[in-house]
Design a protein around this motif. Structure first.
Motif, PDB file in Angstrom:
ATOM      1  N   MET A 151      10.511  -0.786   9.176  1.00 59.35           N
ATOM      2  CA  MET A 151      11.290  -1.091   7.986  1.00 59.35           C
ATOM      3  C   MET A 151      11.325   0.154   7.093  1.00 59.35           C
ATOM      4  O   MET A 151      10.531   1.067   7.270  1.00 59.35           O
ATOM      5  CB  MET A 151      10.657  -2.252   7.205  1.00 59.35           C
ATOM      6  CG  MET A 151      10.603  -3.560   7.970  1.00 59.35           C
ATOM      7  SD  MET A 151      12.202  -4.315   8.220  1.00 59.35           S
ATOM      8  CE  MET A 151      12.485  -5.025   6.631  1.00 59.35           C
ATOM      9  N   VAL A 152      12.213   0.149   6.124  1.00 62.36           N
ATOM     10  CA  VAL A 152      12.304   1.265   5.188  1.00 62.36           C
ATOM     11  C   VAL A 152      11.081   1.221   4.269  1.00 62.36           C
ATOM     12  O   VAL A 152      10.729   0.170   3.731  1.00 62.36           O
ATOM     13  CB  VAL A 152      13.598   1.169   4.352  1.00 62.36           C
ATOM     14  CG1 VAL A 152      13.664   2.277   3.326  1.00 62.36           C
ATOM     15  CG2 VAL A 152      14.813   1.229   5.257  1.00 62.36           C
ATOM     16  N   GLU A 153      10.451   2.380   4.121  1.00 62.56           N
ATOM     17  CA  GLU A 153       9.272   2.460   3.260  1.00 62.56           C
ATOM     18  C   GLU A 153       9.704   2.437   1.797  1.00 62.56           C
ATOM     19  O   GLU A 153      10.707   3.031   1.431  1.00 62.56           O
ATOM     20  CB  GLU A 153       8.532   3.770   3.576  1.00 62.56           C
ATOM     21  CG  GLU A 153       7.152   3.866   3.001  1.00 62.56           C
ATOM     22  CD  GLU A 153       6.414   5.114   3.469  1.00 62.56           C
ATOM     23  OE1 GLU A 153       5.528   5.576   2.722  1.00 62.56           O
ATOM     24  OE2 GLU A 153       6.720   5.624   4.561  1.00 62.56           O
ATOM     25  N   ARG A 154       8.921   1.745   0.972  1.00 62.43           N
ATOM     26  CA  ARG A 154       9.317   1.604  -0.419  1.00 62.43           C
ATOM     27  C   ARG A 154       9.099   2.901  -1.191  1.00 62.43           C
ATOM     28  O   ARG A 154       8.233   3.700  -0.845  1.00 62.43           O
ATOM     29  CB  ARG A 154       8.557   0.455  -1.086  1.00 62.43           C
ATOM     30  CG  ARG A 154       7.122   0.766  -1.458  1.00 62.43           C
ATOM     31  CD  ARG A 154       6.526  -0.388  -2.263  1.00 62.43           C
ATOM     32  NE  ARG A 154       5.291  -0.005  -2.910  1.00 62.43           N
ATOM     33  CZ  ARG A 154       5.209   0.546  -4.113  1.00 62.43           C
ATOM     34  NH1 ARG A 154       6.309   0.819  -4.799  1.00 62.43           N
ATOM     35  NH2 ARG A 154       4.045   0.846  -4.647  1.00 62.43           N
ATOM     36  N   LYS A 155       9.873   3.080  -2.256  1.00 62.04           N
ATOM     37  CA  LYS A 155       9.725   4.241  -3.136  1.00 62.04           C
ATOM     38  C   LYS A 155       8.525   3.998  -4.039  1.00 62.04           C
ATOM     39  O   LYS A 155       8.348   2.912  -4.571  1.00 62.04           O
ATOM     40  CB  LYS A 155      10.988   4.418  -3.982  1.00 62.04           C
ATOM     41  CG  LYS A 155      10.925   5.622  -4.894  1.00 62.04           C
ATOM     42  CD  LYS A 155      11.954   5.515  -6.003  1.00 62.04           C
ATOM     43  CE  LYS A 155      11.796   6.615  -7.018  1.00 62.04           C
ATOM     44  NZ  LYS A 155      10.510   6.577  -7.727  1.00 62.04           N
ATOM     45  N   LYS A 156       7.678   5.046  -4.173  1.00 65.84           N
ATOM     46  CA  LYS A 156       6.514   4.946  -5.047  1.00 65.84           C
ATOM     47  C   LYS A 156       6.817   5.559  -6.408  1.00 65.84           C
ATOM     48  O   LYS A 156       7.588   6.515  -6.499  1.00 65.84           O
ATOM     49  CB  LYS A 156       5.297   5.674  -4.445  1.00 65.84           C
ATOM     50  CG  LYS A 156       4.566   4.923  -3.349  1.00 65.84           C
ATOM     51  CD  LYS A 156       5.351   4.922  -2.104  1.00 65.84           C
ATOM     52  CE  LYS A 156       4.583   4.520  -0.878  1.00 65.84           C
ATOM     53  NZ  LYS A 156       5.363   4.802   0.323  1.00 65.84           N
ATOM     54  N   PHE A 157       6.186   5.036  -7.455  1.00 67.13           N
ATOM     55  CA  PHE A 157       6.393   5.580  -8.794  1.00 67.13           C
ATOM     56  C   PHE A 157       5.760   6.975  -8.872  1.00 67.13           C
ATOM     57  O   PHE A 157       4.792   7.265  -8.178  1.00 67.13           O
ATOM     58  CB  PHE A 157       5.792   4.649  -9.860  1.00 67.13           C
ATOM     59  CG  PHE A 157       4.314   4.472  -9.754  1.00 67.13           C
ATOM     60  CD1 PHE A 157       3.446   5.324 -10.423  1.00 67.13           C
ATOM     61  CD2 PHE A 157       3.787   3.451  -8.983  1.00 67.13           C
ATOM     62  CE1 PHE A 157       2.080   5.164 -10.320  1.00 67.13           C
ATOM     63  CE2 PHE A 157       2.424   3.279  -8.879  1.00 67.13           C
ATOM     64  CZ  PHE A 157       1.558   4.142  -9.551  1.00 67.13           C
ATOM     65  N   GLY A 158       6.338   7.825  -9.713  1.00 62.27           N
ATOM     66  CA  GLY A 158       5.839   9.202  -9.836  1.00 62.27           C
ATOM     67  C   GLY A 158       6.306  10.099  -8.711  1.00 62.27           C
ATOM     68  O   GLY A 158       5.863  11.241  -8.605  1.00 62.27           O
TER      69      GLY A 158
ATOM     70  N   ALA B  87      10.216   7.843  -1.109  1.00 59.12           N
ATOM     71  CA  ALA B  87       9.016   7.203  -0.574  1.00 59.12           C
ATOM     72  C   ALA B  87       7.887   8.212  -0.374  1.00 59.12           C
ATOM     73  O   ALA B  87       6.737   7.948  -0.703  1.00 59.12           O
ATOM     74  CB  ALA B  87       9.334   6.519   0.738  1.00 59.12           C
ATOM     75  N   ARG B  88       8.223   9.388   0.130  1.00 60.49           N
ATOM     76  CA  ARG B  88       7.195  10.403   0.391  1.00 60.49           C
ATOM     77  C   ARG B  88       7.443  11.719  -0.323  1.00 60.49           C
ATOM     78  O   ARG B  88       6.530  12.521  -0.481  1.00 60.49           O
ATOM     79  CB  ARG B  88       7.098  10.654   1.897  1.00 60.49           C
ATOM     80  CG  ARG B  88       6.673   9.402   2.636  1.00 60.49           C
ATOM     81  CD  ARG B  88       6.247   9.675   4.019  1.00 60.49           C
ATOM     82  NE  ARG B  88       5.783   8.429   4.642  1.00 60.49           N
ATOM     83  CZ  ARG B  88       5.100   8.379   5.756  1.00 60.49           C
ATOM     84  NH1 ARG B  88       4.799   9.479   6.386  1.00 60.49           N
ATOM     85  NH2 ARG B  88       4.724   7.219   6.246  1.00 60.49           N
ATOM     86  N   LYS B  89       8.684  11.963  -0.741  1.00 60.04           N
ATOM     87  CA  LYS B  89       9.018  13.230  -1.395  1.00 60.04           C
ATOM     88  C   LYS B  89       8.459  13.244  -2.818  1.00 60.04           C
ATOM     89  O   LYS B  89       8.660  12.309  -3.586  1.00 60.04           O
ATOM     90  CB  LYS B  89      10.527  13.413  -1.427  1.00 60.04           C
ATOM     91  CG  LYS B  89      10.965  14.773  -1.941  1.00 60.04           C
ATOM     92  CD  LYS B  89      12.458  14.954  -1.812  1.00 60.04           C
ATOM     93  CE  LYS B  89      12.840  16.338  -2.253  1.00 60.04           C
ATOM     94  NZ  LYS B  89      14.219  16.666  -1.930  1.00 60.04           N
ATOM     95  N   ARG B  90       7.752  14.335  -3.160  1.00 60.03           N
ATOM     96  CA  ARG B  90       7.183  14.474  -4.491  1.00 60.03           C
ATOM     97  C   ARG B  90       8.092  15.321  -5.372  1.00 60.03           C
ATOM     98  O   ARG B  90       8.968  16.023  -4.879  1.00 60.03           O
ATOM     99  CB  ARG B  90       5.821  15.189  -4.411  1.00 60.03           C
ATOM    100  CG  ARG B  90       4.615  14.310  -4.275  1.00 60.03           C
ATOM    101  CD  ARG B  90       4.486  13.712  -2.917  1.00 60.03           C
ATOM    102  NE  ARG B  90       3.157  13.103  -2.752  1.00 60.03           N
ATOM    103  CZ  ARG B  90       2.836  12.406  -1.699  1.00 60.03           C
ATOM    104  NH1 ARG B  90       3.706  12.196  -0.750  1.00 60.03           N
ATOM    105  NH2 ARG B  90       1.628  11.894  -1.601  1.00 60.03           N
TER     106      ARG B  90
END
Length: 128
Positions: free
Chosen positions: A108-115, A119-122
């Motif tokens: 499944m598509v990984e969720r976007k994280k806050f900050g 999902a993985r790109k900072r």
């Protein structure tokens, strides 16, 4: 033979497949297969279980599909048709299982994280 109803899923796409004896017509959301899926690759994916079991042209397939994109929908339909064929004849299971057509793809598509941007790109790090 009565109508066989099975559900196939892939990513966020859900396909309800209705299989019954007939002359091989495939309808997706009230439209013909070639009209709904215009590329040959997607048409091949949908017809793959029928081709492997040698039942192409023996069953009419009516499909209601929603959610996701066209590739996810095609793969959800493929799973639904495979499950329906196994209910019609249990011998088909031996042909479909080695091809991986009876396994629901869990990716499944990984969720976007806050900050973070995605999902993985900072965000770009700055020392000063």
């Amino acid at each position: 033979m009565a109508i066989v109803h099975k559900i196939g899923r892939r990513k966020t796409a859900v396909a309800r497949v209705y299989l019954q004896e007939g002359n091989g017509e495939i309808f997706v959301n009230g439209r013909e297969l070639k009209e709904y899926f215009t590329t040959g690759v997607l048409q091949y994916k949908v017809e793959q279980p029928l081709t492997i079991t040698g039942t192409k042209g023996k069953y009419n397939v009516d499909i209601k599909v929603f959610g996701g994109g066209i590739t996810g929908q095609a793969e959800a339909i493929r799973l639904g048709i495979s499950r329906a064929l196994c209910e019609v004849d249990t011998d088909f299971r031996g042909q479909l299982k080695p091809e991986g057509l009876l396994t629901r793809d869990p990716r499944m598509v990984e969720r976007k994280k806050f900050g973070q941007k995605k999902a993985r790109k900072r965000f770009q790090f700055s020392k000063r």
